[in-house]
Design a protein around this motif. Structure first.
Motif, PDB file in Angstrom:
ATOM      1  N   UNK A  87      36.362   9.120 -60.663  1.00 38.52           N
ATOM      2  CA  UNK A  87      36.532   8.928 -59.267  1.00 38.52           C
ATOM      3  C   UNK A  87      38.144   8.955 -58.923  1.00 38.52           C
ATOM      4  N   UNK A  88      38.101   9.442 -57.542  1.00 39.84           N
ATOM      5  CA  UNK A  88      39.338   9.921 -57.186  1.00 39.84           C
ATOM      6  C   UNK A  88      39.718   8.737 -55.982  1.00 39.84           C
ATOM      7  N   UNK A  91      36.988   2.401 -67.802  1.00 37.55           N
ATOM      8  CA  UNK A  91      35.888   1.834 -67.002  1.00 37.55           C
ATOM      9  C   UNK A  91      34.822   1.631 -68.091  1.00 37.55           C
ATOM     10  N   UNK A  92      34.657   0.380 -68.149  1.00 36.14           N
ATOM     11  CA  UNK A  92      33.702   0.018 -69.558  1.00 36.14           C
ATOM     12  C   UNK A  92      34.537   0.225 -70.578  1.00 36.14           C
ATOM     13  N   UNK A  93      34.018   1.051 -71.536  1.00 34.38           N
ATOM     14  CA  UNK A  93      34.792   1.237 -72.718  1.00 34.38           C
ATOM     15  C   UNK A  93      35.533   2.430 -72.590  1.00 34.38           C
ATOM     16  N   UNK A 135      38.769  -1.011 -64.920  1.00 30.59           N
ATOM     17  CA  UNK A 135      38.397  -0.777 -63.503  1.00 30.59           C
ATOM     18  C   UNK A 135      36.822  -0.923 -63.210  1.00 30.59           C
ATOM     19  N   UNK A 136      36.643  -1.929 -62.195  1.00 28.55           N
ATOM     20  CA  UNK A 136      35.301  -2.168 -61.676  1.00 28.55           C
ATOM     21  C   UNK A 136      35.427  -2.579 -59.985  1.00 28.55           C
ATOM     22  N   UNK A 159      37.892  -4.393 -57.785  1.00 28.53           N
ATOM     23  CA  UNK A 159      38.449  -3.702 -56.319  1.00 28.53           C
ATOM     24  C   UNK A 159      38.221  -4.761 -55.338  1.00 28.53           C
ATOM     25  N   UNK A 160      37.093  -5.453 -55.246  1.00 27.87           N
ATOM     26  CA  UNK A 160      36.707  -6.378 -53.995  1.00 27.87           C
ATOM     27  C   UNK A 160      37.744  -7.631 -53.864  1.00 27.87           C
ATOM     28  N   UNK A 161      38.123  -7.933 -55.350  1.00 28.50           N
ATOM     29  CA  UNK A 161      38.824  -9.128 -55.201  1.00 28.50           C
ATOM     30  C   UNK A 161      40.252  -8.558 -54.647  1.00 28.50           C
ATOM     31  N   UNK A 162      40.717  -7.366 -55.017  1.00 27.24           N
ATOM     32  CA  UNK A 162      42.064  -6.923 -54.610  1.00 27.24           C
ATOM     33  C   UNK A 162      41.846  -6.704 -52.657  1.00 27.24           C
TER      34      UNK A 162
END
Ligand SMILES: [Zn+2]
Length: 480
Positions: free
Chosen positions: A288-289, A275-277, A318-319, A323-326
């Motif tokens: 995140x779970x 996530x980021x770096x 991860x962003x 996840x929206x695109x998925x």
């Protein structure tokens, strides 16, 4: 068709040759059950699942073993710190056994939601203490151990190629030099096989052993359990990339120490989720779970689709945008499948009017299209699990206007044996009676040209989560 995999040991992609034809033995390092799995952990389990599904797709029999670590995993891989289970117990005011039981169930529930096929054998470390002790005895008999302050250490200097898995020379190993030097070790890369109570005073889980009461080091459990269920020579060992450097390096040492030979033919590792770096990690606090994603309105399969979009050997970033695109892609896929199922019915009606010859010709055509796509898909997944390309093939099929709806759906369902997007369960939801009655009333209002009432009923249906689709002379309702 040949299968190619990238072996971490040797760092090259090569043709997979099973020990026994048609059979593959896979060992997966399972979760340490002191907390919920985070989504980075889940990546490595989805990867192992896709690997297994790829073998099943190629008609292999798969013997898949995964352990549950419920003892001995310390907060640092270098034998320092507290036992993670003890830490979890202190945090929650429970016993270590309650903590292990709770998080094992939570992990298996997550696995189920994300469509991971349950391993053939799930083995708990605490059920295999006897096997671990026996293996340590073998290693001891072969002269690879020493005892210091009551703990049994593996002497890594006895293995000239120790560290070959990741190729990091021990004296160049920065991660180890950051850890405070342990004065009881002969070499800083040595590791504990068996802890007696000397080092960690109030450990709750202890067992009798030839070296005194205590508990096993973390690494020995995987060597002992893989040998028990897969034999001391098996095909594939998987895990997250974070395990390669110390845990798997030490597993190799233990097996060579006990059996005098390598036990694993292919070491496969999935890269980090970042996530980021930063790599997602429980020790750094926030993570995140799967449930965090569900709470935000995503389905576990949306997350699975997101993972499949990146090759397992590459870091995945991860962003929520990604996840929206998925999620959108999954929605599109679902609508397409529902549309295909509807089209299939009208297609069948059309076929009734065709001659036998026409039917046969069409079938042959469809069969060759089917085989063409299956071959293309197989080539991609057999090439070191190229899931991004396999997904591209899935969309190619979705968008191929030449394919008839039945062939198309059958292809997508066949691909899904590997992808695990749960395509078979994508079906029109049954409409509740209450909605059907409202729709009938509305049909009547329309027939009587009572537009006001018809609109009111449409809104009532909408308020209950269904939308009315009007065509020229008929209408239907769908779940929103
Ligand atoms: Zn392991």
């Amino acid at each position: 068709m040949d299968i190619f995999l990238t072996n971490t040991l040797g760092r090259k992609k090569s043709k997979f040759i099973p020990i026994k034809p048609g059979l593959v033995g896979i060992y997966t390092c399972g979760p340490t059950v002191y907390h919920f799995a985070h989504i980075g952990n889940l990546r490595s389990f989805v990867f192992a699942d896709v690997l297994k599904r790829m073998f099943l797709f190629n008609d292999y029999k798969v013997n898949h073993v995964m352990n549950i670590t419920d003892v001995g995993h310390l907060t640092s891989d270098a034998d320092e710190g507290e036992d993670k289970l003890e830490k979890g117990a202190a945090r929650e005011g429970k016993t270590v056994w309650e903590v292990a039981d709770f998080y094992t169930k939570a992990f298996l529930a997550d696995s189920d939601k994300i469509k991971i096929i349950t391993p053939t054998t799930i083995s708990k470390a605490t059920d295999h203490i006897k096997e671990m002790i026996n293996m340590i005895k073998e290693i001891e008999k072969n002269g690879y151990t020493y005892i210091s302050e009551g703990n049994v250490y593996f002497d890594t200097s006895k293995l000239p190629d120790y560290g070959k898995l990741t190729g990091i020379k021990q004296n160049e190993d920065e991660s180890r030099s950051r850890v405070e030097k342990d004065p009881h070790k002969k070499n800083q890369s040595d590791f504990v096989l068996w802890f007696t109570r000397h080092k960690h005073g109030n450990h709750a889980m202890i067992w009798d052993s030839p070296w005194g009461e205590g508990f096993p080091g973390w690494h020995i459990e995987c060597s002992a359990m893989s040998a028990k269920y897969l034999g001391n020579k098996f095909d594939i060992h998987t895990g997250g990339a974070d395990l390669a450097h110390i845990h798997h390096t030490n597993e190799i040492a233990q097996c060579e120490g006990a059996f005098n030979h390598d036990s694993v033919n292919y070491w496969l590792h999935s890269e980090f989720l970042v996530m980021g770096e930063n790599k997602m990690s429980k020790s750094t606090g926030e993570f995140l779970m799967l449930q965090s994603l569900i709470d935000k309105g995503y389905s576990p399969i949306d997350f699975r689709y997101f993972l499949l979009g990146t090759h397992y050997r590459k870091k995945i970033s991860f962003s929520f945008d990604a996840l929206d695109s998925a999620k959108n892609a999954m929605e599109k896929l679902r609508n397409k499948i529902l549309e295909l199922r509807r089209e299939e019915v009208s297609e069948e009606i059309d076929h009734i009017e065709e001659s036998e010859l026409e039917k046969i010709e069409e079938e042959l055509d469809e069969e060759s299209e089917y085989e063409f796509y299956i071959d293309q898909f197989r080539e991609q997944i057999n090439d070191d699990l190229n899931t991004p390309q396999a997904l591209a093939t899935l969309w190619e099929v979705v968008n191929d206007d030449e394919l008839d709806p039945i062939t198309k759906r059958e292809l997508l369902e066949k691909f899904d044996e590997v992808l695990g997007l749960d395509i078979k369960s994508m079906r029109e939801e049954t409409i509740p009676t209450e909605i059907i009655i409202l729709k009938k009333e509305r049909d009547l209002a329309r027939k009587n040209k009572d537009w006001k009432k018809s609109d009111e009923l449409r809104d009532a249906i909408l308020a209950k989560g269904y939308k009315v689709l009007d065509d020229k002379d008929k209408s239907e309702v769908r779940k929103i």
